[in-house]
Design a protein around this motif. Structure first.
Motif, PDB file in Angstrom:
ATOM      1  N   TRP A  35      35.644  14.218  47.361  1.00  0.00           N
ATOM      2  CA  TRP A  35      36.434  12.976  47.497  1.00  0.00           C
ATOM      3  C   TRP A  35      37.357  12.879  46.752  1.00  0.00           C
ATOM      4  CZ3 TRP A  35      36.718  10.579  42.749  1.00  0.00           C
ATOM      5  CH2 TRP A  35      35.619  11.027  41.791  1.00  0.00           C
ATOM      6  N   TYR A  36      37.607  13.657  45.495  1.00  0.00           N
ATOM      7  CA  TYR A  36      38.676  13.315  44.690  1.00  0.00           C
ATOM      8  C   TYR A  36      40.011  13.646  45.155  1.00  0.00           C
ATOM      9  CZ  TYR A  36      36.935  18.246  44.366  1.00  0.00           C
ATOM     10  OH  TYR A  36      36.585  19.343  44.860  1.00  0.00           O
ATOM     11  N   PHE A  82      25.750  24.154  36.057  1.00  0.00           N
ATOM     12  CA  PHE A  82      24.672  23.164  35.671  1.00  0.00           C
ATOM     13  C   PHE A  82      24.697  21.592  36.548  1.00  0.00           C
ATOM     14  CE2 PHE A  82      23.572  19.368  33.270  1.00  0.00           C
ATOM     15  CZ  PHE A  82      22.310  19.664  33.177  1.00  0.00           C
ATOM     16  N   LEU A  83      26.059  21.526  36.758  1.00  0.00           N
ATOM     17  CA  LEU A  83      26.275  20.103  37.078  1.00  0.00           C
ATOM     18  C   LEU A  83      26.263  20.160  38.813  1.00  0.00           C
ATOM     19  CD1 LEU A  83      29.150  17.964  35.609  1.00  0.00           C
ATOM     20  CD2 LEU A  83      26.740  17.361  35.797  1.00  0.00           C
ATOM     21  N   ASP A  84      26.777  21.260  39.278  1.00  0.00           N
ATOM     22  CA  ASP A  84      26.487  21.477  40.668  1.00  0.00           C
ATOM     23  C   ASP A  84      25.063  21.510  41.166  1.00  0.00           C
ATOM     24  OD1 ASP A  84      29.198  21.456  41.068  1.00  0.00           O
ATOM     25  OD2 ASP A  84      29.288  23.659  41.635  1.00  0.00           O
ATOM     26  N   ALA A  85      24.130  22.192  40.093  1.00  0.00           N
ATOM     27  CA  ALA A  85      22.930  22.227  40.497  1.00  0.00           C
ATOM     28  C   ALA A  85      21.936  20.704  40.184  1.00  0.00           C
ATOM     29  CB  ALA A  85      22.182  23.116  39.746  1.00  0.00           C
ATOM     30  N   TYR A  86      22.289  20.309  39.180  1.00  0.00           N
ATOM     31  CA  TYR A  86      21.659  18.814  38.674  1.00  0.00           C
ATOM     32  C   TYR A  86      22.178  17.579  39.632  1.00  0.00           C
ATOM     33  CZ  TYR A  86      19.383  15.881  35.854  1.00  0.00           C
ATOM     34  OH  TYR A  86      18.389  14.758  35.428  1.00  0.00           O
ATOM     35  N   ALA A  87      23.580  17.491  39.446  1.00  0.00           N
ATOM     36  CA  ALA A  87      24.239  16.429  40.397  1.00  0.00           C
ATOM     37  C   ALA A  87      25.284  16.861  41.041  1.00  0.00           C
ATOM     38  CB  ALA A  87      24.578  15.418  38.923  1.00  0.00           C
ATOM     39  N   PRO A  88      24.765  17.245  42.196  1.00  0.00           N
ATOM     40  CA  PRO A  88      26.022  17.926  43.259  1.00  0.00           C
ATOM     41  C   PRO A  88      27.096  16.792  43.433  1.00  0.00           C
ATOM     42  CG  PRO A  88      23.904  18.276  43.907  1.00  0.00           C
ATOM     43  CD  PRO A  88      23.700  17.464  42.795  1.00  0.00           C
ATOM     44  N   GLY A  89      28.400  17.193  43.598  1.00  0.00           N
ATOM     45  CA  GLY A  89      29.408  16.453  43.772  1.00  0.00           C
ATOM     46  C   GLY A  89      30.205  15.451  42.537  1.00  0.00           C
ATOM     47  N   THR A  90      29.492  15.735  41.441  1.00  0.00           N
ATOM     48  CA  THR A  90      30.023  15.436  40.115  1.00  0.00           C
ATOM     49  C   THR A  90      31.465  15.966  40.002  1.00  0.00           C
ATOM     50  OG1 THR A  90      27.669  14.662  39.239  1.00  0.00           O
ATOM     51  CG2 THR A  90      29.631  14.736  37.903  1.00  0.00           C
ATOM     52  N   LEU A  91      32.419  15.301  39.739  1.00  0.00           N
ATOM     53  CA  LEU A  91      33.632  15.945  39.457  1.00  0.00           C
ATOM     54  C   LEU A  91      33.647  16.095  37.892  1.00  0.00           C
ATOM     55  CD1 LEU A  91      36.529  16.405  40.297  1.00  0.00           C
ATOM     56  CD2 LEU A  91      37.017  13.930  39.771  1.00  0.00           C
ATOM     57  N   LEU A  92      34.253  17.361  37.807  1.00  0.00           N
ATOM     58  CA  LEU A  92      34.815  17.870  36.463  1.00  0.00           C
ATOM     59  C   LEU A  92      36.495  17.855  36.433  1.00  0.00           C
ATOM     60  CD1 LEU A  92      32.186  20.535  35.250  1.00  0.00           C
ATOM     61  CD2 LEU A  92      32.840  18.336  34.318  1.00  0.00           C
ATOM     62  N   LEU A  93      37.004  17.171  35.250  1.00  0.00           N
ATOM     63  CA  LEU A  93      38.494  16.866  35.581  1.00  0.00           C
ATOM     64  C   LEU A  93      38.986  17.471  34.084  1.00  0.00           C
ATOM     65  CD1 LEU A  93      41.314  15.915  36.020  1.00  0.00           C
ATOM     66  CD2 LEU A  93      40.762  13.731  35.493  1.00  0.00           C
ATOM     67  N   SER A  94      39.742  18.528  34.141  1.00  0.00           N
ATOM     68  CA  SER A  94      40.020  18.977  32.701  1.00  0.00           C
ATOM     69  C   SER A  94      41.325  18.705  32.173  1.00  0.00           C
ATOM     70  CB  SER A  94      40.147  20.593  33.115  1.00  0.00           C
ATOM     71  OG  SER A  94      40.589  21.159  31.877  1.00  0.00           O
ATOM     72  N   GLU A  95      41.402  18.514  30.667  1.00  0.00           N
ATOM     73  CA  GLU A  95      42.699  18.200  30.358  1.00  0.00           C
ATOM     74  C   GLU A  95      42.922  19.798  29.418  1.00  0.00           C
ATOM     75  OE1 GLU A  95      44.398  15.871  26.373  1.00  0.00           O
ATOM     76  OE2 GLU A  95      42.674  17.079  26.332  1.00  0.00           O
ATOM     77  N   ALA A  96      43.682  20.793  30.133  1.00  0.00           N
ATOM     78  CA  ALA A  96      44.246  21.750  29.606  1.00  0.00           C
ATOM     79  C   ALA A  96      45.634  21.726  29.680  1.00  0.00           C
ATOM     80  CB  ALA A  96      43.745  22.943  30.715  1.00  0.00           C
ATOM     81  N   ASN A  97      46.115  21.293  28.407  1.00  0.00           N
ATOM     82  CA  ASN A  97      47.464  20.940  28.438  1.00  0.00           C
ATOM     83  C   ASN A  97      48.215  22.338  28.083  1.00  0.00           C
ATOM     84  OD1 ASN A  97      50.250  19.995  27.875  1.00  0.00           O
ATOM     85  ND2 ASN A  97      49.543  18.896  25.990  1.00  0.00           N
ATOM     86  N   ASP A 103      40.641   4.221  43.674  1.00  0.00           N
ATOM     87  CA  ASP A 103      39.334   4.495  44.198  1.00  0.00           C
ATOM     88  C   ASP A 103      38.351   5.184  42.935  1.00  0.00           C
ATOM     89  OD1 ASP A 103      40.078   4.784  47.026  1.00  0.00           O
ATOM     90  OD2 ASP A 103      41.746   6.034  46.089  1.00  0.00           O
ATOM     91  N   ALA A 104      38.877   5.278  41.776  1.00  0.00           N
ATOM     92  CA  ALA A 104      38.004   5.668  40.735  1.00  0.00           C
ATOM     93  C   ALA A 104      38.506   5.394  39.378  1.00  0.00           C
ATOM     94  CB  ALA A 104      38.094   7.243  40.780  1.00  0.00           C
ATOM     95  N   ILE A 105      37.835   5.073  38.606  1.00  0.00           N
ATOM     96  CA  ILE A 105      38.077   4.589  37.152  1.00  0.00           C
ATOM     97  C   ILE A 105      37.840   5.605  36.202  1.00  0.00           C
ATOM     98  CG2 ILE A 105      37.823   2.894  35.623  1.00  0.00           C
ATOM     99  CD1 ILE A 105      36.555   0.890  37.896  1.00  0.00           C
TER     100      ILE A 105
END
Length: 542
Positions: A5-6, A232-247, A46-48
């Motif tokens: 969705w992201y 872990f997140l894919d297994a536990y809460a599929p669809g949960t987004l991980l957005l990284s701050e890699a500067n 769409d997202a906060i």
């Protein structure tokens, strides 16, 4: 459920403390944010993404966490958080919380136990942080907060040892070589996933693990743990987004996507200053150069784009000469500069020039990735360079022309930060209520741009192809999927420009401006010519 969705989303970054105060104590809170969800839905986001909301001494606006399992009392309770989640989801809004895995506050109970040999839980937490008998380890690591910290090590009198911190000295780094630390961070993610969050913006991802003889950034061991988080997140809460701050540089950020098994999204940090550089020089070259270094992403992954955020406009990834140019052009006052960056909001950076603000947003919304809009930039809010650190770009949201900008009913001296009151950006002139009533306002223009962007999946999912435009004041590119092709033209110069480009591959097609409905001349084998106003732009469908 659509797990990517992201890719079609517009994100809105909100500093809860400065957004809306529901109880009159002068501090924004979760109930206040909940009361403004209809506005955000109206705007078209769409997202906060909320900046940190966990308990904290607030020496770094919440990036110094003292407890990961509840809400800072200034912002409300877990019941308030549940109410926010329910209200957001009723409006089809996603919610991201900030996860700060690299470090904690020095007031965190874990650190207090770790530093004190007499503490009853010292044995459990002794190695949860990075301790050393010397401050000579990891000498190849840069100091990030150059204006504040002389070293990445600080001596602790209680333990009689040095602790490691990549940021402020009151933010000791966790020790990810310790299995218990790795497990604890997964438990924290599980806790918030159980509360229904749709994603995590993960802070400071390159720095989790240290190794001698390296910069202690982007290490293989760090990536191994980040993949574990994703699995872990894919297994536990599929669809949960991980957005990284890699500067980092784009090629160094690429590993944070893994093979589609690490982060789904990462911010494209070095693109942002080059948009401002291109506007300052009226030359697209800086944008072309950084996009040439930008790798293709695995399936299901996406860049996050932004113009401004809660931090300084970083100039870490430009040459020293480019940094001096940017400082001289955009930050002539010393107070406007911080660390290796510029602490200014979007509108002041662009001299409140409406056309420049619009063309910057045109690039931001159409060039690459999913856009992240910083609260208040949709109305052209100003800043206060005389506040400490980065507080000047984190002032209260300007809702209306009434006292305290409609942010709070508290006395002005009790506000979390003073509202902007100057003649150009002051809340009596710049506010949501006034701009909603004005069909020609920046707010209504931004709403229209977001509405149209949402109609065309190519903006979030399409391939990007830069076009060779004459002259270099023009920036043009294709965004294309199998189903649709869009051509975007932007004028980086203040003067009107006649730009020409070879579109012979599309000969016979008739472009239509999706912003105005205007039909353009048919494309032929000849160079295609477009007239652009100063800082003008057009979005064409062919």
């Amino acid at each position: 459920m659509q797990v990517d969705w992201y890719k079609d989303a517009v994100f809105y970054e909100v500093f809860v403390r400065a957004f809306a105060d529901s109880d009159g104590d002068g501090i924004g809170d979760l109930a206040g944010l909940t009361s403004k969800l209809d506005y955000l839905r109206w705007l078209g986001v769409d997202a906060i993404w909320m900046l940190p909301i966990f308990p904290s001494p607030l020496r770094d606006d919440g990036y110094d966490v003292s407890d990961y399992y509840t809400i800072h009392p200034d912002y409300g309770t877990l019941a308030d958080f549940r109410a926010l989640m329910a209200a957001a989801h009723e409006r089809d809004l996603k919610v991201l919380v900030e996860l700060i895995p690299n470090h904690t506050s020095d007031q965190n109970a874990w650190f207090q136990a770790s530093r004190d040999p007499q503490h009853p839980e010292h044995e459990k937490y002794r190695d949860w942080y990075v301790w050393s008998d010397t401050d000579q380890k990891y000498e190849e690591s840069r100091i990030i907060f150059l204006d504040y910290e002389p070293s990445n090590w600080t001596y602790d009198e209680v333990r009689g040892a040095y602790f490691w911190h990549r940021f402020f000295h009151h933010q000791p780094d966790l020790n990810y070589d310790h299995p218990a630390v790795q497990r604890e961070m997964l438990r924290i993610m599980q806790f918030w996933a159980d509360l229904g969050v749709d994603g995590f913006r993960v802070d400071a991802t390159p720095y989790l693990i240290e190794r001698e003889g390296t910069s202690c950034e982007n290490l293989p061991e760090t990536h191994a743990y980040l993949k574990r988080m994703r699995k872990f997140l894919d297994a536990y809460a599929p669809g949960t987004l991980l957005l990284s701050e890699a500067n980092q540089w784009p090629e160094d950020v690429r590993p944070y996507f893994g093979e589609g098994d690490e982060f789904q999204m990462n911010f494209h940090f070095p693109l942002m200053p080059r948009i401002f550089m291109a506007l300052a020089q009226a030359d697209r070259t800086p944008i072309e150069q950084i996009l040439a270094r930008t790798p293709e992403l695995p399936e299901g992954c996406q860049w996050g784009s932004f113009l401004r955020c809660h931090d300084e406009l970083t100039l870490e990834m430009v040459t020293p000469e480019e940094r001096e140019f940017m400082w001289d052009f955009y930050a002539p006052e010393p107070r406007m500069r911080l660390n290796l960056g510029i602490r200014r909001r979007l509108a002041p950076l662009l001299e409140n020039n409406r056309a420049r603000i619009e063309v910057a947003n045109s690039i931001f919304l159409t060039l690459i990735g999913s856009p992240v809009l910083y609260y208040g930039d949709e109305i052209g809010m100003g800043d206060n360079i005389w506040l400490d650190d980065r507080d000047g770009v984190r002032t209260p949201m300007q809702w209306e022309a009434s006292e305290n900008a409609g942010f709070s009913t508290a006395p002005a001296e009790q506000l979390a930060a003073p509202v902007i009151e100057d003649e150009i950006y002051g809340y009596r002139k710049i506010n949501v209520a006034a701009q909603r009533e004005d069909p020609d306002s920046l707010l209504n223009r931004m709403r229209e741009l977001l509405r149209i962007r949402k109609k065309y999946p190519a903006f979030g999912r399409g391939e990007l192809h830069l076009l060779e435009v004459h002259p270099h004041t023009g920036l043009a590119y294709l965004r294309a999927t199998v189903a649709e092709t869009l051509i975007i033209f932007n004028n980086l110069a203040p003067e009107p420009q006649t730009v020409s480009v070879d579109l012979a591959d599309y000969a016979g097609k008739t472009p239509v401006d999706i912003l105005t409905g205007e039909t353009y001349p048919p494309i032929t084998e000849e160079l295609y010519v477009v007239e652009l106003a100063g800082y003008g732009y057009c979005w064409l469908k062919i």
